[in-house]
Write an enzyme that holds these catalytic residues in place. Structure first.
Site, PDB file in Angstrom:
ATOM      1  N   ARG A  42      -4.007 -11.638  -1.032  1.00 52.06           N
ATOM      2  CA  ARG A  42      -2.853 -11.775  -1.354  1.00 52.06           C
ATOM      3  C   ARG A  42      -3.147 -13.335   0.154  1.00 52.06           C
ATOM      4  NH1 ARG A  42       0.854  -6.715  -0.963  1.00 52.06           N
ATOM      5  NH2 ARG A  42       1.211  -6.306  -3.374  1.00 52.06           N
ATOM      6  N   ASP A  82       2.876  -5.568   3.224  1.00 52.96           N
ATOM      7  CA  ASP A  82       3.653  -5.600   1.597  1.00 52.96           C
ATOM      8  C   ASP A  82       4.305  -6.623   1.672  1.00 52.96           C
ATOM      9  OD1 ASP A  82       1.504  -3.547   0.538  1.00 52.96           O
ATOM     10  OD2 ASP A  82       3.682  -2.293   0.494  1.00 52.96           O
TER      11      ASP A  82
HETATM   12  C1  S3P Z   1       1.049   2.404   0.878  1.00 55.10           C
HETATM   13  C2  S3P Z   1       0.183   2.101   2.062  1.00 55.10           C
HETATM   14  C3  S3P Z   1      -0.025   0.934   2.659  1.00 55.10           C
HETATM   15  C4  S3P Z   1       0.954  -0.055   1.161  1.00 55.10           C
HETATM   16  C5  S3P Z   1       1.063   0.327  -0.021  1.00 55.10           C
HETATM   17  C6  S3P Z   1       2.073   2.251   0.242  1.00 55.10           C
HETATM   18  C7  S3P Z   1       1.358   3.999   0.897  1.00 55.10           C
HETATM   19  O1  S3P Z   1      -1.279   0.276   1.819  1.00 55.10           O
HETATM   20  O2  S3P Z   1       0.102  -1.307   1.264  1.00 55.10           O
HETATM   21  O3  S3P Z   1       1.728  -0.348  -1.017  1.00 55.10           O
HETATM   22  O4  S3P Z   1       2.332   4.583   0.909  1.00 55.10           O
HETATM   23  O5  S3P Z   1       0.671   5.146   1.844  1.00 55.10           O
HETATM   24  P1  S3P Z   1      -2.423   0.988   2.682  1.00 55.10           P
HETATM   25  O6  S3P Z   1      -2.445   2.669   3.145  1.00 55.10           O
HETATM   26  O7  S3P Z   1      -4.160   0.691   2.188  1.00 55.10           O
HETATM   27  O8  S3P Z   1      -3.015   0.092   3.956  1.00 55.10           O
END
Ligand code: S3P
Length: 442
Positions: free
Chosen positions: A356, A325
Site C-alpha cells: 500500500r 487499514d
Molecule cells: C484484521 C487485522 C489487521 C487488518 C485486517 C483485519 C483482523 O491485520 O489489517 O484488515 O480482523 O484481525 P493485521 O492483524 O495483519 O495487521
C-alpha cells in the site's frame, strides 16, 4: 452476477462530485463479522447475528466453516443463524478452502485448524497468494501444527492435543494474536500471547462474551493475554456495529468536497480501531460524534462530518495499529491538505492486500499529487485544498482499499480518476459505489 464475479476487470471513472450530504449507513464491521461466524461455529447451540457484513471475505469464512461442519444460514430479514459444532469438533473439509482475497479468514482459520486432528488446504487469489503466512505458521507449528509452506496454496495438518505456548508477537498483528488464541481454545492448559504494541481487541472481547476463560493483564507496558483451553463456548446474539474502516472513505470524502455535511450512522469507535478519526481531527477536520452508545459491546456513534480545510501533520506512529487499514485514504486527505504530512512506522502496509505504500504513491502521483515514498511511510505535500488534476489508469492490484481511496480522490479532482478495476470493492463493501453516488447526489 456481482461485478466482482466478472472474469474481467471492471474499470470506472470517479468524477468530481457535488457536496456529500444527508445520511449514510455503512455495513457491518469486517473483523467482528468474521469472528461472529467463527465463534458461533464453535459454540453448541444457535448464535444469531444481525448486521453481518455480507462481503466476499466474510462469505469465504462462512463457506469454510460450513465445509468443516457448521450450519450457517441467512434468514430473509438478513439475520444470520449459526449452529456450531462445539470446540474441538470441526470436521475435516473435503475440498480446499477458498479464501479468496481474505487474509483474516486465512490466518484465523489456520489457528482453528491447528488444534484439531484434521488437515485443510488453503487457496486464495493472486493477492492473497503473495502474502506472508510465516507469521502464523511459525507459532502454530510450535503448538504442533504442520504446514506445507509459508504462502498459499498450503496444506495444514492440525494436532490434538496441541501444546500450549507463550508467544511474544514479533509484529503488531491482531490476526497473528487471534490465530494463536483460537488454537489455544482447543488446547489443554494456558496459551499466552504477549502484545508489546496493542492491536484491535475484538477477539478478546468477543471470546469473553462467548464464555471463554480469557483474561488480560498489563506487565512492563505490554499486554499479556491468556486463554485456558478446552472450554465450551455459549451461543450468543450479536449485533455487529458499522465498520469504522468503511466509514473512513465517506468521512474523508466529506472533508474534501466543498459544501459537504454528511452523517455516517452507527460507526464502531473501539479505541483500537478509531485512530484515523483522531488524526483527521488533528489535521483540522470537523468530525462530531453524535448519539454515542454501545452496540454489541463496542462503543458506537453517528459521525457528522463537514467540509474542512485540512493541514498536514506528522502522524504519530504509535497510532498506526489503530488505523492500519485507513492509511490509503489518509494519504488522499493529506494530498489535499495545506502543507506537509509525514507518516512513519508503516512497514506493515507493504504486506497488505497490496504494497500500500508503493501502490498509493504511484496512484497519487498519477493523480498529480506530490509524494515521496520512503521505506516506512509516505511524505506528502498537499495542494492546500486545490482539487488534484486527476488521471489514471490507477492500478489497484486486487486491493479494495486502493480502489475506494482513489474513488474518493476522484471526487476531489478536476478531471476524475480512472480506476482500473472496481471488482475488489466487493470483498469488504459491496454497496460502496451505490452509496457514494447517492451521497454525492450522482
Ligand atoms: C484484521 C487485522 C489487521 C487488518 C485486517 C483485519 C483482523 O491485520 O489489517 O484488515 O480482523 O484481525 P493485521 O492483524 O495483519 O495487521
Amino acid at each position: 452476477m456481482s461485478a466482482s464475479s466478472s472474469p474481467v476487470p471492471t474499470p470506472r471513472r470517479f468524477g468530481p462530485a457535488g457536496p456529500l450530504t444527508g445520511r449514510v449507513r455503512v455495513p457491518g464491521d469486517k473483523s467482528i463479522s468474521h469472528r461472529s461466524l467463527m465463534f458461533g461455529a464453535l459454540a453448541v447451540g444457535e448464535t444469531r447475528v444481525s448486521g453481518l457484513l455480507e462481503g466476499e471475505d466474510v462469505l469465504a469464512t462462512a463457506a469454510a466453516l460450513r465445509a468443516m461442519g457448521a450450519t450457517i444460514e441467512r434468514e430473509s430479514d438478513g439475520t444470520w443463524s449459526i449452529h456450531g459444532v462445539g470446540v474441538g469438533a470441526l470436521l475435516q473439509p473435503r475440498k480446499p478452502l477458498d479464501m479468496g482475497n481474505s487474509g483474516t479468514s486465512t490466518r484465523l482459520l489456520m489457528g482453528l485448524v491447528a488444534s484439531h486432528p484434521i488437515a485443510a488446504t488453503f487457496v486464495g487469489d493472486a493477492s492473497l497468494s503473495k502474502r506472508p503466512m510465516g507469521r502464523v505458521t511459525e507459532p502454530l507449528a510450535l503448538m504442533g501444527a504442520d504446514f506445507s509452506g509459508t504462502t498459499l496454496p498450503l496444506t495444514e495438518r492440525g494436532l490434538s492435543p496441541a501444546v500450549p505456548i507463550e508467544y511474544r508477537l514479533p509484529v503488531a498483528s491482531a490476526q497473528v494474536k487471534s490465530a494463536i488464541l483460537l488454537a489455544g481454545l482447543n488446547t489443554a492448559g494456558i496459551t499466552t500471547v504477549i502484545e508489546p504494541v496493542p492491536t484491535r481487541d475484538h477477539t478478546e472481547r468477543m471470546l469473553k462474551g462467548f464464555g471463554a476463560d480469557l483474561w488480560v493483564e498489563e506487565a512492563g507496558g505490554e499486554r499479556v493475554i491468556r486463554i485456558r483451553g478446552e472450554a465450551e463456548l455459549n451461543p450468543q446474539t450479536i449485533e455487529v456495529p458499522g465498520d469504522p474502516s468503511s466509514a473512513a472513505f465517506f468521512a474523508v470524502a466529506a472533508l474534501l468536497v466543498p459544501g459537504s455535511d454528511l452523517t455516517i450512522e452507527n460507526v464502531g469507535l473501539n479505541p483500537t480501531r478509531a485512530g484515523l478519526y483522531r488524526v483527521l481531527r488533528q489535521m483540522g477536520g470537523s468530525i462530531e460524534e453524535l448519539n454515542p452508545r454501545e452496540v454489541g459491546g463496542e462503543p458506537v456513534a453517528d459521525l457528522r462530518v463537514r467540509y474542512s480545510a485540512l493541514s498536514g501533520i506528522e502522524v504519530d506512529p504509535t497510532l498506526a495499529p489503530s488505523m492500519i487499514d485507513e492509511f490509503p485514504v489518509l494519504f488522499v486527505a493529506a494530498a489535499l491538505a495545506q502543507g506537509r504530512t509525514i507518516t512513519t512506522g508503516l512497514e506493515e502496509l507493504r504486506v497488505k492486500e497490496s504494497d500500500r505504500l508503493a501502490v498509493m504513491a504511484a496512484a497519487l502521483r498519477l493523480a498529480g499529487a506530490d509524494i515521496e515514498e520512503r521505506e516506512d511511510g509516505l511524505v506528502i505535500d498537499g495542494t492546500g485544498g486545490e482539487p488534484l488534476p486527476g488521471g489514471g489508469p490507477i492500478a489497484t492490484h486486487l486491493d479494495h482499499r486502493i480502489a475506494m481511496s482513489m474513488a474518493v480522490a476522484g471526487l476531489a479532482s478536476r478531471a476524475g480518476m480512472d480506476v482500473d478495476d472496481t471488482r475488489p470493492i466487493a470483498t469488504s463493501f459491496p454497496a460502496f459505489e451505490a452509496l457514494l453516488d447517492t451521497a454525492a447526489g450522482q
